[in-house]
Scaffold this active site. Structure first.
Site, PDB file in Angstrom:
ATOM      1  N   THR A 106       0.929  -1.077  -0.001  1.00 27.65           N
ATOM      2  CA  THR A 106       0.026  -0.131  -0.016  1.00 27.65           C
ATOM      3  C   THR A 106       1.056   1.142  -0.033  1.00 27.65           C
ATOM      4  O   THR A 106       0.427   2.189  -0.692  1.00 27.65           O
ATOM      5  CB  THR A 106      -0.980   0.155   1.234  1.00 27.65           C
TER       6      THR A 106
ATOM      7  N   SER B   1       1.837  -7.676  -1.158  1.00 27.39           N
ATOM      8  CA  SER B   1       2.248  -8.886  -0.150  1.00 27.39           C
ATOM      9  C   SER B   1       1.777 -10.074  -0.065  1.00 27.39           C
ATOM     10  O   SER B   1       2.134 -11.036  -0.038  1.00 27.39           O
ATOM     11  CB  SER B   1       2.432  -7.946   1.094  1.00 27.39           C
ATOM     12  N   SER B   2       0.521 -10.224  -0.699  1.00 20.46           N
ATOM     13  CA  SER B   2      -0.280 -11.559  -0.682  1.00 20.46           C
ATOM     14  C   SER B   2       0.405 -12.259  -1.716  1.00 20.46           C
ATOM     15  O   SER B   2       0.298 -13.428  -1.492  1.00 20.46           O
ATOM     16  CB  SER B   2      -1.360 -11.236  -1.061  1.00 20.46           C
TER      17      SER B   2
ATOM     18  N   GLN C 215      -2.306 -21.622  20.134  1.00 18.36           N
ATOM     19  CA  GLN C 215      -3.098 -20.592  19.387  1.00 18.36           C
ATOM     20  C   GLN C 215      -3.120 -19.310  20.065  1.00 18.36           C
ATOM     21  O   GLN C 215      -3.579 -18.454  19.367  1.00 18.36           O
ATOM     22  CB  GLN C 215      -4.500 -21.264  18.963  1.00 18.36           C
ATOM     23  N   CYS C 216      -2.753 -19.424  21.270  1.00 20.04           N
ATOM     24  CA  CYS C 216      -2.836 -17.905  21.994  1.00 20.04           C
ATOM     25  C   CYS C 216      -1.647 -17.131  21.330  1.00 20.04           C
ATOM     26  O   CYS C 216      -0.401 -17.313  21.120  1.00 20.04           O
ATOM     27  CB  CYS C 216      -2.519 -18.197  23.514  1.00 20.04           C
TER      28      CYS C 216
END
Length: 342
Positions: A12, A57-58, A277-278
């Site tokens: 961007t 960036s994707s 996952q935290c």
């Protein structure tokens, strides 16, 4: 005069808005320079090296990481520091990858970007870019770089890149480092925290390692996950490593079929790393009974590493080493500040 190389990869921050359609498109180099004249009026000499073409960036992949690392390595002796403009979506992956690829780094490599294009009135691009340039050129009283590691500057904070995760798609504070404090904060002055900064051995020269192997995967556990799903992923042809995203302190369902699938995968030579996952906290295998089966199956701990850093570290290590025990051992070692091992 201090010299900084500004590497434009895309994102961007490198875009401008079409006045007729309002659509965003990559800016040409002269247009980009015109929006940031401050780059060329300070006491820091800034040279620009743009990717051609610029990339979203994707679309960034390991080949692009290698290109970024080469851009630093090939120009290393000519500049005091480097700033890489990059889209926010995969910036944490790219920053983590370069932290492994650029071994024995003694100069700053600062990633930054923006949530709004450089030409938009309320854009965060200028502040992020100009502060990143200043950080890349910053030296202590002895003439050494203050932050000689790969970092991300965004909003008002400087983070170690391999500790970051993108947390917000709307606010200007897009990134956070949940398990490691900020290395610096920018206000009227930039306040550095030297005791938190990672310093390489200055007696060693920069070493470039860009070989990668992306035969890795993420398996995120969830209530109700089925055996066919797990079996399908773990029997993927060519698979070498798996990030196993578990609950809490590294816990998983105690179903025998899950233990069997993980054990068989490990026996086939697949390295499975336990990652909570935290966002905050560390894996503590054995703390609860529900993580004992993982230990018995041969799953190893990822401690407090991020998923972004763990994936790129796996790709890097598999690209450099064939021996499973070597890779397994290095995954549990702190190579460049990416984890806190017990």
């Amino acid at each position: 005069m201090d010299k900084v190389l500004l590497i434009l990869t895309g994102g961007t921050i490198c875009m401008v808005q079409n006045k007729q359609t309002n659509a965003l498109h990559p800016a040409d180099l002269n247009t980009f320079k015109a929006f940031v004249p401050e780059l060329f009026t300070s006491n820091i000499k800034v040279d620009i090296l743009p990717f051609d073409p610029l990339i979203d960036s994707s679309d960034v992949n390991p080949d692009n990481w290698a290109k970024m690392a080469h851009a630093v390595y090939d120009n290393y002796d000519e500049y005091d520091g480097f700033v890489i403009l990059h889209g926010t979506d995969t910036m944490s992956y790219s920053g983590s990858a370069l932290s492994f690829m650029l071994a024995n780094l003694s100069k700053p490599v600062v990633f930054t970007g923006s949530q709004l294009p450089v030409g938009v009135l309320r854009s965060d691009a200028k502040e992020n870019l100009l502060t990143a340039i200043e950080i890349a050129a910053a030296k202590d009283e002895e003439g050494n770089a203050i932050v000689p590691e790969v970092t991300i500057f965004f909003g008002d904070k400087l983070f170690r890149a391999n500790r970051t995760t993108k947390k917000n798609a709307e606010n200007f504070t897009a990134f956070n480092s949940y398990n490691y404090p900020a290395l610096a904060q920018a206000g009227v002055h930039i306040t550095y925290q030297p005791h938190l900064i990672y310093y390489s051995d200055l007696s060693k020269t920069l070493h470039l390692r860009v070989n990668t192997d992306n035969n890795v995967a993420v398996l995120k556990l969830f209530p109700g996950i089925t055996k066919p799903v797990v079996h399908s992923l773990l029997t993927t042809k060519g698979l070498r490593g798996v990030v196993l995203e578990t609950y809490g302190a590294g816990n998983a369902p105690s179903d025998k079929w899950l233990y069997d699938e993980l054990r068989k995968a490990v026996e086939r030579g697949i390295i499975i790393v336990n990652k909570t996952q935290c966002n905050t906290g560390s894996v503590e295998m054995g703390l609860y009974d529900t993580s004992l089966n993982l230990m018995k199956a041969g799953v190893i701990s990822g401690y407090d590493i991020t998923t972004e850093a763990l994936l790129t570290k796996m790709m890097y290590l598999f690209g450099e080493y064939d021996d499973i025990d070597t890779v397994k051992g290095m995954l549990q070692q702190n190579l460049c500040g990416e984890l806190t091992a017990e």
